[in-house]
Design a protein around this motif. Structure first.
Motif, PDB file in Angstrom:
ATOM      1  N   ILE A  18      51.343 -28.755  60.595  1.00 18.08           N
ATOM      2  CA  ILE A  18      51.249 -29.079  62.026  1.00 18.08           C
ATOM      3  C   ILE A  18      52.008 -28.068  62.866  1.00 18.08           C
ATOM      4  O   ILE A  18      51.474 -27.487  63.806  1.00 18.08           O
ATOM      5  N   LEU A  19      53.287 -27.839  62.516  1.00 17.45           N
ATOM      6  CA  LEU A  19      54.157 -27.122  63.452  1.00 17.45           C
ATOM      7  C   LEU A  19      54.042 -25.610  63.345  1.00 17.45           C
ATOM      8  O   LEU A  19      54.359 -24.907  64.289  1.00 17.45           O
ATOM      9  N   VAL A  20      53.623 -25.086  62.204  1.00 11.13           N
ATOM     10  CA  VAL A  20      53.545 -23.633  62.079  1.00 11.13           C
ATOM     11  C   VAL A  20      52.086 -23.155  62.018  1.00 11.13           C
ATOM     12  O   VAL A  20      51.735 -22.150  62.613  1.00 11.13           O
ATOM     13  N   LYS A  21      51.224 -23.913  61.306  1.00  7.30           N
ATOM     14  CA  LYS A  21      49.833 -23.471  61.159  1.00  7.30           C
ATOM     15  C   LYS A  21      48.878 -24.131  62.142  1.00  7.30           C
ATOM     16  O   LYS A  21      47.692 -23.806  62.168  1.00  7.30           O
ATOM     17  N   PHE A  22      49.353 -25.091  62.912  1.00  7.57           N
ATOM     18  CA  PHE A  22      48.528 -25.786  63.913  1.00  7.57           C
ATOM     19  C   PHE A  22      47.301 -26.459  63.314  1.00  7.57           C
ATOM     20  O   PHE A  22      46.235 -26.442  63.905  1.00  7.57           O
ATOM     21  N   LEU A  23      47.434 -27.022  62.119  1.00  6.04           N
ATOM     22  CA  LEU A  23      46.296 -27.736  61.539  1.00  6.04           C
ATOM     23  C   LEU A  23      46.542 -29.236  61.671  1.00  6.04           C
ATOM     24  O   LEU A  23      47.646 -29.707  61.438  1.00  6.04           O
ATOM     25  N   PHE A 174      54.083 -32.060  73.873  1.00  9.22           N
ATOM     26  CA  PHE A 174      53.925 -30.661  73.475  1.00  9.22           C
ATOM     27  C   PHE A 174      55.267 -29.946  73.442  1.00  9.22           C
ATOM     28  O   PHE A 174      55.554 -29.178  72.514  1.00  9.22           O
ATOM     29  N   ILE A 175      56.099 -30.199  74.459  1.00  5.03           N
ATOM     30  CA  ILE A 175      57.378 -29.489  74.523  1.00  5.03           C
ATOM     31  C   ILE A 175      58.302 -29.959  73.394  1.00  5.03           C
ATOM     32  O   ILE A 175      59.005 -29.161  72.772  1.00  5.03           O
ATOM     33  N   ALA A 177      57.225 -30.932  70.514  1.00  5.52           N
ATOM     34  CA  ALA A 177      56.687 -30.263  69.332  1.00  5.52           C
ATOM     35  C   ALA A 177      57.179 -28.828  69.258  1.00  5.52           C
ATOM     36  O   ALA A 177      57.448 -28.307  68.169  1.00  5.52           O
ATOM     37  N   ALA A 178      57.315 -28.169  70.428  1.00  9.54           N
ATOM     38  CA  ALA A 178      57.801 -26.788  70.441  1.00  9.54           C
ATOM     39  C   ALA A 178      59.211 -26.707  69.869  1.00  9.54           C
ATOM     40  O   ALA A 178      59.519 -25.828  69.055  1.00  9.54           O
ATOM     41  N   SER A 181      59.124 -27.348  66.160  1.00 11.13           N
ATOM     42  CA  SER A 181      58.560 -26.199  65.466  1.00 11.13           C
ATOM     43  C   SER A 181      59.607 -25.110  65.289  1.00 11.13           C
ATOM     44  O   SER A 181      59.720 -24.485  64.230  1.00 11.13           O
ATOM     45  N   LEU A 182      60.421 -24.924  66.350  1.00 13.70           N
ATOM     46  CA  LEU A 182      61.487 -23.915  66.290  1.00 13.70           C
ATOM     47  C   LEU A 182      62.467 -24.255  65.170  1.00 13.70           C
ATOM     48  O   LEU A 182      62.898 -23.385  64.413  1.00 13.70           O
ATOM     49  N   ILE A 185      60.973 -23.404  61.805  1.00 11.45           N
ATOM     50  CA  ILE A 185      61.018 -21.959  61.541  1.00 11.45           C
ATOM     51  C   ILE A 185      62.434 -21.563  61.145  1.00 11.45           C
ATOM     52  O   ILE A 185      62.639 -20.740  60.253  1.00 11.45           O
TER      53      ILE A 185
END
Lengths: 191, 223
Positions: A18-23, A174-175, A177-178, A181-182, A185
């Motif tokens: 979800i967070l890196v590959k957007f699947l 969305f924010i 999730a950003a 995601s950080l 990473i």
């Protein structure tokens, strides 16, 4: 053995679906409003992903490669996934009606979930063996479920938060999730 | 006999004229009023994944327009011959066929784009926009209107992808380039780019703030 572990962690954390590959973003934003839904959705997707990886890697190694028809993979994979979802739906309906009612509409929707087709395509692209494909599907599924659970916990609180009116609902999700995601990473660069 | 032919052609002509205005209506609808990304919030996976550079975004948009156009035309043509019970599998096979054609042509003629789009190119099959248009529009409307719908929705998708990738590439690298030609170079940013915009989290950030901005200015009505 080491190789299998690295595949598992790569797909669960470093290349999180979800967070890196957007699947699989549709269920991520659609289902992650309640914790209980998130858990059942994650389990169902993981189950279908493992079955689909197993079936498609058998087809790939024993039919596509010997006959040289690798280009057929998109059409055949999506048909395999669609029929697997139908079979799983029938089996769950006959054996455990309570689980069937709990999953409801999410089961048929798994067919068009990019994460399922995505994992089978990654298996083909990386030339994984059948065992490696199953491990990568389990890793991807675990990572998917993990993020769905984290996100649903946060979103239950976001409902009550006092954020600007224009931000309410999807934008703030969305924010969030950003930021998540950080952090994923960050973890993957530590490993 | 001739007279019959003539009256039939006349009838079809008025029909075409009438459908011309609805052609434009369906075409314009997809770009703004029901923009697939910003308003319907469909097809997020490719939107976010390939929007890290303008090249990828434009390549992806071209692919989506091709598949959308092809599948809408075929599905509108066979809509009366398809049994209702098996329509979804039929749609998926039609879409998958066009995606296979697209993937093979990209691999043959545009290898660099094929490499950088990776698995997101075959994943157009499960893009909700395409199956959504097949189910909602092409399975109920004639061919001409379905073409208008496909072009409109496709351009709406392109517009959204262009805006997102424009912001991400500009702030993430400090430069803007299309197919190897540099268009713009910002003085300070190109030396110290804000790398977060290129990272996956930048995609979430940009679309989140864009949606909030559209709602705040009243372009989109909030929940």
């Amino acid at each position: 053995m080491n190789n299998l572990f690295s595949i598992f962690f790569a797909l669960a954390i470093a290349n999180n679906f979800i967070l890196v590959k957007f699947l699989g973003l549709c269920p991520f934003f659609g289902v992650s409003k309640k914790l209980s839904n998130a858990i059942s959705m994650g389990a169902a997707v993981t189950f279908v992903m493992v079955l689909a990886s197993f079936a498609t890697s058998i087809i790939y190694h024993y039919i596509f490669v010997p006959y040289g028809i690798e280009f057929m993979n998109i059409v055949i994979y999506i048909l395999v996934i669609a029929s697997l979802v139908q079979i799983v739906e029938l089996i769950i309906k006959r054996t455990n009606i309570r689980l069937y009612n709990a999953l409801g509409i999410y089961l048929p929707l798994i067919t068009t979930n990019c994460a399922v087709l995505g994992v089978t395509l990654i298996n083909t692209q990386e030339q994984y063996t059948i065992l490696e494909s199953i491990v990568s599907a389990v890793g991807g599924g675990v990572g998917f479920t993990l993020v769905l659970i984290i996100m649903s916990g946060i979103r239950e609180r976001l409902e009550l938060c006092d954020c600007p009116k224009a931000m309410k609902g999807l934008p703030i999700a969305f924010i969030t999730a950003a930021i998540l995601s950080l952090s994923f990473i960050g973890i993957s660069s530590l490993m | 006999m001739e007279c019959k032919e003539e009256s039939r052609s006349l009838a079809s002509e008025t029909k075409t004229r009438k459908s011309m205005s609805s052609f434009w209506k369906e075409f314009l609808k997809g770009i703004v009023v029901s923009n697939p990304v910003f308003i319907l919030v469909l097809g997020l996976c490719p939107t976010l994944a390939v929007s890290s550079s303008l090249d990828n975004a434009l390549g992806m948009s071209a692919g989506v327009i091709f598949v959308l156009l092809g599948s809408n035309i075929i599905i509108a043509l066979i809509r009366n011959a398809t049994p209702n019970l098996v329509r979804i599998p039929v749609f998926i096979v039609v879409i998958a066929t066009f995606v296979t054609i697209l993937t093979l042509s990209f691999e043959a003629y545009l290898p660099p784009l094929y490499e950088s789009l990776g698995i997101y190119l075959p994943l157009i099959v499960v893009n909700c926009i395409i199956l959504g248009r097949a189910e909602v529009f092409a399975s109920k409307n004639p061919v001409l209107l379905s073409i208008a719908d496909a072009l409109g929705i496709g351009l709406g998708f392109t517009l959204a992808l262009f805006i997102i990738s424009f912001i991400r590439e500009l702030f993430g690298t400090g430069t803007l380039s299309i197919f190897g030609r540099e268009l713009l170079k910002l003085p300070v940013l190109s030396e110290h780019p804000l790398t977060i915009f290129i990272l996956p989290s930048g995609a979430f950030l940009v679309i989140g703030f864009l949606l909030a901005l559209f709602r705040w200015t009243g372009v989109i009505k909030g929940e």
